[in-house]
Design a protein around this motif. Structure first.
Motif, PDB file in Angstrom:
ATOM      1  N   LYS A  37      18.602   8.629  56.446  1.00 54.89           N
ATOM      2  CA  LYS A  37      19.259   9.715  57.184  1.00 54.89           C
ATOM      3  C   LYS A  37      19.443  10.929  56.269  1.00 54.89           C
ATOM      4  CE  LYS A  37      23.148  10.599  60.255  1.00 54.89           C
ATOM      5  NZ  LYS A  37      24.389  10.113  60.867  1.00 54.89           N
ATOM      6  N   ALA A  63      17.601  11.675  53.752  1.00 53.10           N
ATOM      7  CA  ALA A  63      16.266  12.256  53.525  1.00 53.10           C
ATOM      8  C   ALA A  63      15.822  13.101  54.729  1.00 53.10           C
ATOM      9  CB  ALA A  63      15.248  11.150  53.249  1.00 53.10           C
ATOM     10  N   HIS A  64      16.146  12.651  55.936  1.00 54.41           N
ATOM     11  CA  HIS A  64      15.758  13.438  57.118  1.00 54.41           C
ATOM     12  C   HIS A  64      16.564  14.728  57.210  1.00 54.41           C
ATOM     13  CE1 HIS A  64      12.849  10.651  58.540  1.00 54.41           C
ATOM     14  NE2 HIS A  64      13.709   9.653  58.603  1.00 54.41           N
ATOM     15  N   TYR A  65      17.842  14.653  56.918  1.00 50.51           N
ATOM     16  CA  TYR A  65      18.644  15.875  56.888  1.00 50.51           C
ATOM     17  C   TYR A  65      18.122  16.827  55.806  1.00 50.51           C
ATOM     18  CZ  TYR A  65      22.404  14.705  60.137  1.00 50.51           C
ATOM     19  OH  TYR A  65      23.128  14.452  61.259  1.00 50.51           O
ATOM     20  N   GLU A  85      15.051  17.082  54.811  1.00 49.19           N
ATOM     21  CA  GLU A  85      13.856  17.759  55.322  1.00 49.19           C
ATOM     22  C   GLU A  85      14.247  18.970  56.174  1.00 49.19           C
ATOM     23  OE1 GLU A  85      11.138  15.868  58.219  1.00 49.19           O
ATOM     24  OE2 GLU A  85       9.573  17.198  57.465  1.00 49.19           O
ATOM     25  N   GLY A 114      11.583   8.592  51.703  1.00 51.24           N
ATOM     26  CA  GLY A 114      12.801   8.396  52.484  1.00 51.24           C
ATOM     27  C   GLY A 114      13.957   7.786  51.698  1.00 51.24           C
TER      28      GLY A 114
END
Lengths: 501, 501
Positions: free
Chosen positions: B16, B18-20, B22, B282
């Motif tokens: 999560k 890592a996605h934020y 990005e 990730g």
């Protein structure tokens, strides 16, 4: 907690949603315009993460508690806050009524179904897609029950895209529209006065198309300090924030119309969102009020401006200079007739202004049959083809050119299609009123003086965002409720003049 | 909960984050390359929102609980999970030790201080910036106490950018480097063998610079399926995900070196992140291991490849073709000498390869004085100027060309500068080893065969991400700990050859 601090907490939550939405829309835009290939897998997960975070915020306990306390003192709140509250409540109800587990299953189905649809369309084989379509329909039938049936089940789906729209209204409007267009299309088919369209597919340099796209956006009042133009496969406009509304287009060397009319279409969407009242920024109200009203703005720009013969009195020369070989033997009149050619075709997105509403009406009637009359999925291709024969006089030779052509159903978007034709009706009715307020409308178009037109639309449509419902926009702007006669008159006049006089 | 499910929850939380990250990096990249002007205010808030969400996830109770339970069974976890755990623990500790209120005050100060610094630099007036600098220093002194003093207070700040780096080590390495470079710079100054650099500022068409930037990126092994090149004001590379590592550059018609060497520099950063082991995607480990090692990769590409005379044996002709008028009377040898010109200058980012480390050493010595020796803020400009006089033989005529030139301190980034010079030392040591493994290094450069060089770096540096600490990277790749002699030898050889032979 005082009312003031509760209100502040409510707006903070809406603000957080708006900021997440900006991030999500940027990820979406970037993926469709420029992101490198290998970004795709991780990116899809990031988009999934932020989408579900937004969903969770809209259905959170925090949201529920704020809605509960604020609703108790609703009459003490400003009108804007009341509107925001209503909207947040509506979204809370819609989203929280579906059991989470079921919503997750549905999301997985949507994603699978779209892949299957792509394959089915490629193979032109409806039977591949049918089981998925059936499941998507079944889910939506259950959702309708969760949300609460209105007059008819399909009314519930219509309302997802067009608040307060009903089957009763659409049956009347679409019926009248269909009954007016079908005979007109037949008369045009029989008319010997057909335009020569052969020059349309000649080579038009892409860099020149790009220059012209930028030029027309500027001319029409698109604010480049609050947006950009980029290239994509399926053009769209997207709002990151009120100060950042981006348009995309595509360039086909052998069909300049894609870029030119496509850009002008997206320009209409974007100018809407660039001109919503700044006070609504960061709230749920800073958005177009419905799909139908949104489409009225894009169609207004594309058809009433971009395909208007007076528009080309000014700009045709510029087009000729951009691709001299192509247009050297084509008069203004021939050009205008060619870009307004009308003839029945299989594919909705390639349809002209006159036949386009029939494509929509067919989809509306089929969706209504699915949800209100329980037609079997396997019978849909035959129903589709029958209606094309009846209204457009043509029978799709296969499902790829028929029922499999649109992505919408594979995504579970039932009730969306009618917005496109509603947009036409709204646009024609708004134009009728605009001509009363700006009697020199044609002259403005011919002079390239679009500012008064944009200002009128901002005053009556854009600035309100979601403060007004679609029906209020139309009633307040034109003094009457939605009236299909304006579109019928406009199409009859335009196409009689082009083909039958 | 089983160990397996705790581990899964831990990786979900890292995913999560890592996605934020990005989303945050895309917002940042977009703002600096292409976002429209009016996006700025809302965008700044969106960036603030996501930054604080990431901070909150890293210091959340959920993170603390997961760290607690996983640490208890650490020996049962995979090596990668242990590393991720250590890193997450470190970030948790660092971030959670600062009281939230204080961190917020500090963030506000940072933002104000940067604005004041801009004004102070414009007016060349240190007294405007001094009170803010003092506050920033005071905050960092408190942070050092919260984090826990190591051998010296400044060691703590060094560790934020370069794990395990110490004042003791840097005093030794930087001291030796300074003592070697200072006399060399003096000798070069006295040498009559100066290059003619007048052609460097002649017009070089920007579209050609752009083509060459793309060309060199491809040649050097940058993967365009996992990245893009765009234009910005202050060039940078940024990682959205392992499959999306973007580089930016800037074009100056009258200084092609900005784009060409700048792009090659960022290429080194980007190739690092494009080649981290996919298994780390990730997680917190999918990142360069430190600022210093990162800089070693960009400097390796920029200096050891891009400024290597054998590189231009192959590519000079291509450069000449891109701007024929500019280079028509310039021989290869003259060109190579000119782009490797060395002379003392005031501004760090305009410095050449030889004098650059002195700019860094000066900043290191001043930061060390601030945190370990309690020098007064108002005495810093004099200290700065004294050191420039002593090491570079020049005295900045004003503070804009002196102590106010860099943004770093206005952001509170103390301890960051040394990474730049560490990067030089790491790069030289890696190269020394690489030459043993690839004895035909110069020939590879001359043939434009960069693949073996990239593979060597991937094997020894890139793929490990944060699995290894900087000291482990260097020890494992070269068989010894950091040794400044390799850089001293390289610079002495190179500049003796250019100026003194």
């Amino acid at each position: 907690m005082s009312l003031e601090s509760k209100e502040k907490a409510f707006y903070q939550l809406l603000g957080k949603i708006a900021h997440y939405t900006e991030a999500l829309h940027l990820l979406y835009w970037d993926s469709r315009t420029q992101a490198p290939k290998k970004s795709a897998d991780f990116r899809a997960e990031t988009i999934g993460q932020l989408s579900s975070d937004i969903f969770n915020m809209k259905t959170s306990d925090e949201m529920r508690d704020l809605l509960d306390v604020l609703n108790k003192q609703k009459e003490e709140l400003s009108t804007d806050t009341q509107k925001a509250l209503e909207l947040a409540q509506k979204e809370y109800d819609e989203n929280s009524k579906i059991p989470k587990e079921e919503f997750k299953e549905y999301s997985i189905l949507q994603s699978k179904a779209e892949h299957v649809w792509v394959e089915a369309r490629e193979k032109s084989d409806f039977s591949l897609f049918a089981p998925y379509l059936k499941q998507l329909i079944d889910f939506n039938k259950r959702f309708i029950q969760y949300w609460g049936v209105k007059k008819t089940p399909y009314d519930v789906l219509l309302n997802n895209y067009e608040p307060d729209m009903t089957v009763e209204q659409l049956d009347q409007k679409f019926g009248a529209l269909r009954d007016a267009i079908v005979p007109l299309v037949k008369k045009i088919e029989a008319s010997p006065n057909k335009p020569d369209t052969s020059f349309l597919s000649k080579s038009f340099p892409i860099d020149k198309q790009k220059e012209l796209s930028l030029f027309f956006l500027k001319e029409l009042g698109y604010d480049f300090d609050a947006g950009r133009l980029d290239t994509t496969v399926h053009p769209f406009a997207v709002t990151l924030s009120r100060g950042d509304v981006r348009v995309t287009t595509r360039y086909d060397e052998h069909d300049f119309r894609m870029a030119i009319f496509g850009t002008i279409h997206e320009c209409g969407h974007a100018i809407y969102e660039q001109n919503i009242d700044e006070a609504l920024s960061g709230t749920l109200l800073c958005d177009g009020t419905s799909m139908g009203i949104h489409e009225s703005q894009s169609l207004f720009f594309e058809n009433f401006i971009g395909r208007h013969e007076d528009f080309w009195k000014t700009y045709y020369q510029k087009l000729q200079e951009a691709s001299p070989e192509q247009f050297k033997d084509v008069s203004l009149e021939e050009f205008v007739h060619a870009v307004n050619e009308s003839k029945p075709t299989y594919i909705r997105i390639e349809a002209d202004e006159l036949t386009y509403p029939l494509h929509i009406i067919i989809r509306y009637e089929i969706e209504k049959a699915i949800f209100n009359e329980e037609v079997a999925v396997e019978d849909l291709p035959a129903l589709w083809n029958e209606k094309y024969k009846a209204y457009l006089g043509i029978t799709p030779p296969n499902d790829a050119l028929g029922i499999l052509q649109d992505v919408h159903w594979s995504d579970g978007s039932f009730g969306y299609f009618p917005s496109y034709a509603l947009g036409y009706m709204y646009a024609a009715q708004l134009k009728q009123q605009m001509i009363k307020d700006l009697p020199n409308f044609d002259e403005l178009i011919q002079n390239g003086s679009f500012a008064p037109i944009k200002e009128w639309l901002t005053e009556h449509v854009h600035k309100h965002g979601k403060r007004k419902k679609p029906s209020e926009i139309i009633q307040d702007a034109t003094g009457e409720e939605l009236n299909v006669q304006y579109l019928i008159d406009y199409l009859t006049d335009k196409y009689t003049k082009l083909y039958l006089s």
